[in-house]
Design a protein around this motif. Structure first.
Motif, PDB file in Angstrom:
ATOM      1  N   GLY A  28       0.828  -1.208   0.000  1.00 54.87           N
ATOM      2  CA  GLY A  28       0.000   0.000   0.000  1.00 54.87           C
ATOM      3  C   GLY A  28       0.859   1.252   0.000  1.00 54.87           C
ATOM      4  O   GLY A  28       2.052   1.201   0.317  1.00 54.87           O
ATOM      5  N   GLY A  29       0.264   2.352  -0.322  1.00 57.50           N
ATOM      6  CA  GLY A  29       0.991   3.616  -0.367  1.00 57.50           C
ATOM      7  C   GLY A  29       1.432   4.100   1.003  1.00 57.50           C
ATOM      8  O   GLY A  29       2.431   4.800   1.130  1.00 57.50           O
TER       9      GLY A  29
ATOM     10  N   CYS B  18       2.795  -7.930   5.097  1.00 58.82           N
ATOM     11  CA  CYS B  18       3.314  -9.198   4.585  1.00 58.82           C
ATOM     12  C   CYS B  18       2.726 -10.306   5.430  1.00 58.82           C
ATOM     13  O   CYS B  18       2.552 -10.152   6.647  1.00 58.82           O
ATOM     14  N   GLY B  19       2.451 -11.429   4.810  1.00 60.78           N
ATOM     15  CA  GLY B  19       1.896 -12.531   5.586  1.00 60.78           C
ATOM     16  C   GLY B  19       2.084 -13.863   4.914  1.00 60.78           C
ATOM     17  O   GLY B  19       2.527 -13.953   3.758  1.00 60.78           O
TER      18      GLY B  19
ATOM     19  N   PHE C  42       4.345  -2.831   8.228  1.00 57.68           N
ATOM     20  CA  PHE C  42       5.304  -1.745   8.445  1.00 57.68           C
ATOM     21  C   PHE C  42       4.993  -0.590   7.500  1.00 57.68           C
ATOM     22  O   PHE C  42       4.359  -0.788   6.459  1.00 57.68           O
ATOM     23  N   PRO C  43       5.430   0.614   7.857  1.00 57.66           N
ATOM     24  CA  PRO C  43       5.107   1.764   7.007  1.00 57.66           C
ATOM     25  C   PRO C  43       5.857   1.705   5.675  1.00 57.66           C
ATOM     26  O   PRO C  43       6.965   1.179   5.610  1.00 57.66           O
ATOM     27  N   THR C  44       5.246   2.251   4.641  1.00 58.71           N
ATOM     28  CA  THR C  44       5.899   2.321   3.336  1.00 58.71           C
ATOM     29  C   THR C  44       6.848   3.519   3.346  1.00 58.71           C
ATOM     30  O   THR C  44       6.418   4.653   3.545  1.00 58.71           O
ATOM     31  N   THR C  45       8.143   3.237   3.176  1.00 62.65           N
ATOM     32  CA  THR C  45       9.119   4.328   3.057  1.00 62.65           C
ATOM     33  C   THR C  45       9.740   4.221   1.657  1.00 62.65           C
ATOM     34  O   THR C  45       9.008   4.116   0.687  1.00 62.65           O
ATOM     35  N   THR C  46      11.043   4.242   1.546  1.00 61.60           N
ATOM     36  CA  THR C  46      11.637   4.107   0.212  1.00 61.60           C
ATOM     37  C   THR C  46      11.524   2.649  -0.243  1.00 61.60           C
ATOM     38  O   THR C  46      11.348   1.737   0.566  1.00 61.60           O
ATOM     39  N   SER C  47      11.685   2.446  -1.538  1.00 62.42           N
ATOM     40  CA  SER C  47      11.600   1.079  -2.050  1.00 62.42           C
ATOM     41  C   SER C  47      12.701   0.196  -1.442  1.00 62.42           C
ATOM     42  O   SER C  47      12.442  -0.938  -1.042  1.00 62.42           O
ATOM     43  N   GLU C  48      13.930   0.738  -1.342  1.00 59.15           N
ATOM     44  CA  GLU C  48      15.045  -0.076  -0.816  1.00 59.15           C
ATOM     45  C   GLU C  48      14.752  -0.530   0.613  1.00 59.15           C
ATOM     46  O   GLU C  48      14.849  -1.705   0.946  1.00 59.15           O
ATOM     47  N   GLU C  49      14.385   0.452   1.443  1.00 58.91           N
ATOM     48  CA  GLU C  49      14.185   0.161   2.864  1.00 58.91           C
ATOM     49  C   GLU C  49      12.975  -0.770   3.069  1.00 58.91           C
ATOM     50  O   GLU C  49      13.048  -1.745   3.822  1.00 58.91           O
ATOM     51  N   THR C  50      11.901  -0.487   2.382  1.00 61.07           N
ATOM     52  CA  THR C  50      10.679  -1.273   2.566  1.00 61.07           C
ATOM     53  C   THR C  50      10.884  -2.708   2.070  1.00 61.07           C
ATOM     54  O   THR C  50      10.516  -3.668   2.737  1.00 61.07           O
TER      55      THR C  50
END
Ligand code: ADP
Ligand code: ZN
Length: 292
Positions: free
Chosen positions: A9-10, A15-16, A30-38
């Motif tokens: 999500g934005g 994940c499950g 978990f919160p969506t941050t940058t693509s690398e970190e997420t």
């Protein structure tokens, strides 16, 4: 059989792990941050899980055309760190399993039709009315797509005579999403949707727009069930208003028993899977990818 699911999500990622019966065994958010970190968190979550497939239900727009060079990419998002991001490709580098991929709302439609409110029928629509408006379709048991996934949240609707709000869609101004998603309520009435419960004019107008949309979807796609979720639908009095206006707009033109005052409550329904529809849908996409 263990299947992984990613609800991308934005604002948050879920994940499950689940199975082919739609049971969810484990989930993390978990919160969506940058693509690398997420995505590093996504990879870490699945690292030892031994799943046989993974499904992704993603925010969009995304490329779902398997013949395209950019299949599996998140494409035109305003989130710069995710623009043209090859989410399927990056996952595939880490896990050599089949990967299913579609929009978040198509995933939710698939989950509702496999295990939820639409499991008695083989075609349904899932509409979310939240930060945006998105609609996914399952037709003959399959996620529906054409050139790309449909974008039914951005259709044009007739303006309510009392509405002077210009709409907030950056592309179209007063498309359906621009007039009726959660932020439109907040911008038009200067209060969050949650705080507008006692103002009937708000919900009459909201139902006016949503009912037009559902009428159009019914006329175009003839779904066997319509599931409506998202934050704005937490207003419990809203769905009955929408059903009523759908019947009035159609005016008896579609002469099927489902679309009658007696049966409409069973035709336009709330999600059966509640807040699990997104993750369950991703798992359903994963399961579906194993037979392709
Ligand atoms: P998202 O679309 O980001 O996944 P939601 O489906 O929760 O998230 O939608 C968030 C939107 O729904 C916000 O605009 C919020 O103001 C609105 N919303 C959330 N709860 C309610 C409520 N009880 N009544 C009306 N609007 C609500
Ligand atoms: Zn739009």
């Amino acid at each position: 059989m263990l299947i992984g699911g990613i609800e991308a999500g934005g604002t948050k990622f879920v994940c499950g792990i689940g199975n082919e019966h739609g049971e969810i065994i484990e989930r993390v958010t978990f919160p969506t941050t940058t693509s690398e970190e997420t995505m590093a968190k996504v990879f870490a979550f699945f690292r030892d899980k031994e799943v046989e497939a993974i499904g992704i239900g993603s925010f969009g727009p995304i490329d779902v055309d398997k013949a395209s060079e950019t299949y599996g990419y998140i494409t035109q998002t305003p989130k710069v760190k995710w623009k043209n991001y090859n989410i399927v490709g990056e996952l595939k580098k880490q896990f050599d399993v089949p990967i299913g991929f579609h929009t978040d709302v198509t995933a939710a439609a698939l989950a509702e039709s496999t295990w939820g409110a639409a499991k008695s029928v083989d075609s349904c629509l899932y509409m979310t009315v939240g930060t945006g408006i998105g609609v996914g379709a399952v037709i003959n048991g399959q996620p529906f797509q054409g050139l790309t996934h449909p974008e039914m949240g951005h259709i044009l609707v007739k303006r309510h005579p009392n509405d002077t709000f210009e709409g907030f869609c950056p592309y179209h101004g007063d498309c359906l999403e621009g007039l009726a998603a959660g932020p439109a309520l907040e911008k038009r009435w200067n209060k969050k949707g949650q705080e507008l419960t006692d103002q009937p004019e708000v919900w009459d107008m909201e139902a006016y727009y949503l009912a037009q949309a559902l009428m159009n979807y019914i006329l175009v796609l003839s779904p066997k069930k319509i599931v409506v979720g998202g934050g704005v639908m937490k207003q419990e009095h809203l769905l009955p208003l929408v059903r009523k206006q759908v019947l009035e707009l159609l005016n008896g033109y579609i002469a099927v028993p489902e679309i009658t005052p007696e049966n409409i409550d069973d035709y336009i329904v709330l999600p059966g899977l509640g807040d699990n529809a997104g993750l369950a849908g991703a798992i359903a996409l994963g399961a579906g990818s194993m037979s392709q």
